[in-house]
Design a protein around this motif. Structure first.
Motif, short mmCIF file in Angstrom:
data_model
loop_
_atom_site.label_atom_id
_atom_site.label_comp_id
_atom_site.label_asym_id
_atom_site.label_seq_id
_atom_site.Cartn_x
_atom_site.Cartn_y
_atom_site.Cartn_z
N SER A 184 -3.58 1.92 1.36
CA SER A 184 -2.41 1.05 1.34
C SER A 184 -1.30 1.61 2.22
O SER A 184 -0.71 0.89 3.03
N LEU A 185 -1.01 2.89 2.05
CA LEU A 185 0.06 3.49 2.84
C LEU A 185 -0.27 3.48 4.32
O LEU A 185 0.59 3.18 5.16
N SER A 230 4.94 -6.52 6.73
CA SER A 230 4.53 -5.48 5.80
C SER A 230 4.74 -5.95 4.39
O SER A 230 4.26 -5.46 3.46
N SER A 266 6.54 4.84 10.92
CA SER A 266 5.11 4.56 10.95
C SER A 266 4.32 5.85 11.16
O SER A 266 3.32 6.11 10.47
N HIS A 321 -2.12 1.32 5.86
CA HIS A 321 -1.96 -0.08 6.30
C HIS A 321 -0.47 -0.40 6.51
O HIS A 321 -0.09 -0.98 7.53
N TYR A 322 0.37 -0.03 5.56
CA TYR A 322 1.80 -0.32 5.69
C TYR A 322 2.42 0.45 6.87
O TYR A 322 3.32 -0.05 7.55
N TYR A 370 -3.53 5.81 -3.08
CA TYR A 370 -2.80 4.87 -2.21
C TYR A 370 -2.95 5.18 -0.73
O TYR A 370 -2.16 4.70 0.09
N ARG A 399 11.38 2.51 13.53
CA ARG A 399 10.14 1.96 12.94
C ARG A 399 8.92 2.75 13.40
O ARG A 399 8.03 3.03 12.62
N ALA A 457 1.59 -1.50 9.85
CA ALA A 457 2.32 -2.77 9.83
C ALA A 457 3.77 -2.59 10.30
O ALA A 457 4.37 -3.54 10.82
N LEU A 458 4.32 -1.41 10.15
CA LEU A 458 5.69 -1.17 10.63
C LEU A 458 5.81 -1.40 12.13
O LEU A 458 6.90 -1.67 12.63
#
Length: 179
Positions: A163-164, A179, A147, A166-167, A160, A143, A170-171
């Motif tokens: 968004s990417l 996520s 990330s 942020h994700y 994006y 993870r 979140a990992l």
């Protein structure tokens, strides 16, 4: 005494040799040419040691490369070559089954404040992250690896980005459903 003109000429010849790497059918011949150039410098010249290490690394001899990279760093290698040596040393150690040491080296490299790096060194930040992601994956820290890799990729996308990024962050959350 080596003049700046001599150094520029040496650098130019080193660059030209690296540009021709793929034309060498015999890896030993390439290493021999690098050794000839390195021999023009003092015995423990950090740049010459680095170039020897890189030649061994690029021709499938990571054990020898590790020794030469360490010698170059110990001899005071600086600037862009220092950063490249750390990345390449860490990569070789990972390939030799020492991913924990690779993670340690690259984590330390990643922690260097940006104001201490020049533009060329800063340009290798993505390479530091990419090789750290590989080492993290090899240590079972998937993870974190994902990330880091996605975080490095996010700014390069035409869309994006937010968004990417942020994700990617979140990992690292303890809750995999976050996520």
């Amino acid at each position: 005494m080596t003049t700046s003109s001599d150094t520029r000429d040496w650098e130019r010849r080193v660059d030209a040799l690296w540009a021709a790497l793929d034309t060498y059918e015999d890896p030993a011949a390439f290493r021999a040419r690098i050794a000839e150039l390195a021999d023009e410098r003092p015995a423990e010249d950090p740049a010459a040691l680095f170039e020897r290490g890189a030649a061994h690394d690029s021709t499938g001899l990571p054990e020898e490369a590790v020794t030469l990279y360490r010698r170059a760093l110990d001899a005071g290698l600086t600037g862009l070559r220092r950063r490249r040596a750390v990345i390449q040393l860490a990569s070789s150690l990972r390939n030799l089954g020492r991913p924990d040491r690779s993670v340690q080296l690259l984590t330390e490299e990643r922690a260097i404040p940006a104001e201490r790096l020049d533009a060329d060194e800063t340009a290798l930040a993505g390479a530091v992250d990419a090789f750290l992601a590989l080492a993290l994956a090899d240590t079972g820290r998937d993870r974190e690896a994902a990330s880091l890799a996605l975080g490095a990729l996010a700014p390069l996308l035409p869309r994006y980005n937010r968004s990417l990024a942020h994700y990617a962050r979140a990992l690292l959350s303890t809750d995999p459903d976050a996520s």
